[in-house]
Design an enzyme around this catalytic site. Structure first.
Site, mmCIF file in Angstrom:
data_model
loop_
_atom_site.group_PDB
_atom_site.id
_atom_site.type_symbol
_atom_site.label_atom_id
_atom_site.label_comp_id
_atom_site.label_asym_id
_atom_site.label_seq_id
_atom_site.Cartn_x
_atom_site.Cartn_y
_atom_site.Cartn_z
ATOM 1 C CB SER A 30 -0.899 0.007 1.247
ATOM 2 O OG SER A 30 -1.344 1.329 1.526
ATOM 3 C CB SER A 80 -14.201 -24.179 17.460
ATOM 4 O OG SER A 80 -13.372 -23.267 18.130
ATOM 5 C CD GLN A 85 -13.195 -23.726 8.231
ATOM 6 O OE1 GLN A 85 -13.248 -23.270 7.105
ATOM 7 N NE2 GLN A 85 -13.483 -23.015 9.300
ATOM 8 N N GLY A 181 -0.291 -17.297 18.162
ATOM 9 C CA GLY A 181 -1.233 -17.996 19.038
ATOM 10 C C GLY A 181 -0.419 -19.016 19.817
ATOM 11 C CB SER A 306 -2.206 -15.409 9.959
ATOM 12 O OG SER A 306 -3.016 -14.673 10.858
#
Ligand SMILES: *Cc1c(COP(=O)(O)O)cnc(C)c1O
Length: 325
Positions: A30, A80, A85, A181, A306
């Protein structure tokens, strides 16, 4: 017990495994931001990765490295979020059966996506049941292999391929900001940065409310915190892993924290200025850069975005909140 830590060689092998399977995601810039900061910032867009987050890389690499017997028996993961996924999609692509242990009250869209990738979903009650225990029960009873979300050598190696690609595209960087995390993404990123751009200062960024990583780094051992509350739902881990803490302690420049309102401002910037959807957790690294938590003038700076999995109604509400502050 001595830990066998993954090395950059493992990241290189992972990138071969992922070739033609994971997207080589774009690196965006940007000019508005660069002018404001007097720096050159490169965004690695893992929000545009398959299933919407970098976690596909680690999940696929872990499954691709299973033995034939393990593949035949199937895998289990408890999550979750994006790891569920990622494992479900990787399993589908590799013809492995996947079981995902999910809270009964998980968002419907997430459960539907996981089922859509052909996984079996086992519900548990958040209030009364322990998901790790349920997963371990399935390991014992059905011979499934547990795929952990971050503290696993092949997962870490897979996650490291994103920053490997970034540095191949941009050349050497002065600083790199990575969401944190449990530390799989940061650990893998550190391996790639060390190998390709050894002078690059790498920072992990976590939500202020869940600063277990920063506390652990300061203390010199893994600190476990109570379940934190933040909109960065992909970074609400209570503790780093043994492998990830070890790699982070060895190689990271520092761990930083940002607030939820700084995350909302970043989401807003990406939507308005760059026309991309980045989930709150995906904005952790960017928020540290936007708020200049370390001096960046004149530097070449990498940022990992991420993931982009955010319920659109929630996204709208967050942007509205941001507009009022
Ligand atoms: C899981 C996740 C993270 C944190 O990754 P760790 O490897 O657990 O540190 C960051 N951003 C997104 C979008 C995630 O899904």
């Amino acid at each position: 017990m001595s830990l066998v830590l993954p090395a950059y060689d493992d990241v290189v092998r992972a990138s071969q495994t992922l070739k033609g399977v994971a997207h080589r995601t774009p690196v965006l810039v940007s000019h508005t931001l660069n002018e404001r900061l007097g720096a050159q910032v490169f965004f690695k867009c893992e929000n545009l990765q398959r299933m919407g987050a970098f976690k596909f890389r680690g999940g696929y690499n872990a499954l691709a490295n299973l033995s034939d017997a393990q593949r035949q028996a199937g895998v289990v993961a408890f999550s979750s979020g994006n790891h569920a996924q990622a494992v479900a999609l990787a399993a589908q692509l590799l013809g492995v059966s996947a079981t995902i242990v999910m809270p009964a009250d998980a968002p419907r869209a997430k459960k539907a996506a996981t089922l859509g990738y052909g996984a079996r979903v086992v519900d548990y009650d958040r209030a009364t049941q322990d998901r790790e225990e349920i997963a371990r029960g399935l390991v014992d009873k059905e011979g499934l292999t547990l795929i952990p979300p971050f503290d696993h050598a092949e997962v870490i190696a897979g996650q490291g391929t994103a920053v490997k690609e970034l540095l191949e595209d941009t050349g050497g960087l002065d600083a790199l900001f990575v969401p944190l995390g449990g530390g799989g993404l940061l650990s893998g990123s550190l391996l790639s940065a060390q190998a390709i751009s050894p002078d690059c200062a790498v920072y992990g960024v976590e939500p202020e409310a869940g600063s277990d990583g920063q506390q652990s780094l300061r203390k010199g051992s893994v600190v476990r915190i109570a379940q934190p509350s933040s909109i960065a739902d992909g970074a609400l881990t209570q503790a780093l892993g043994n492998l990830t803490f070890s790699l982070i302690q060895q190689h990271v420049r520092d761990l930083l924290t940002v607030t939820d309102s700084q995350l909302i401002q970043a989401m807003q910037f990406f939507a308005e200025r760059m026309k991309i959807v980045v989930e709150p957790t995906g904005c952790l690294g960017a928020a540290a850069v936007f708020n200049e938590l370390v001096p960046l003038k004149g530097q070449r700076v990498g940022v990992v975005l991420s993931g982009g999995n955010v319920d659109l109604a929630a996204f709208g509400r967050l942007l509205e909140q941001g507009a009022q502050t």
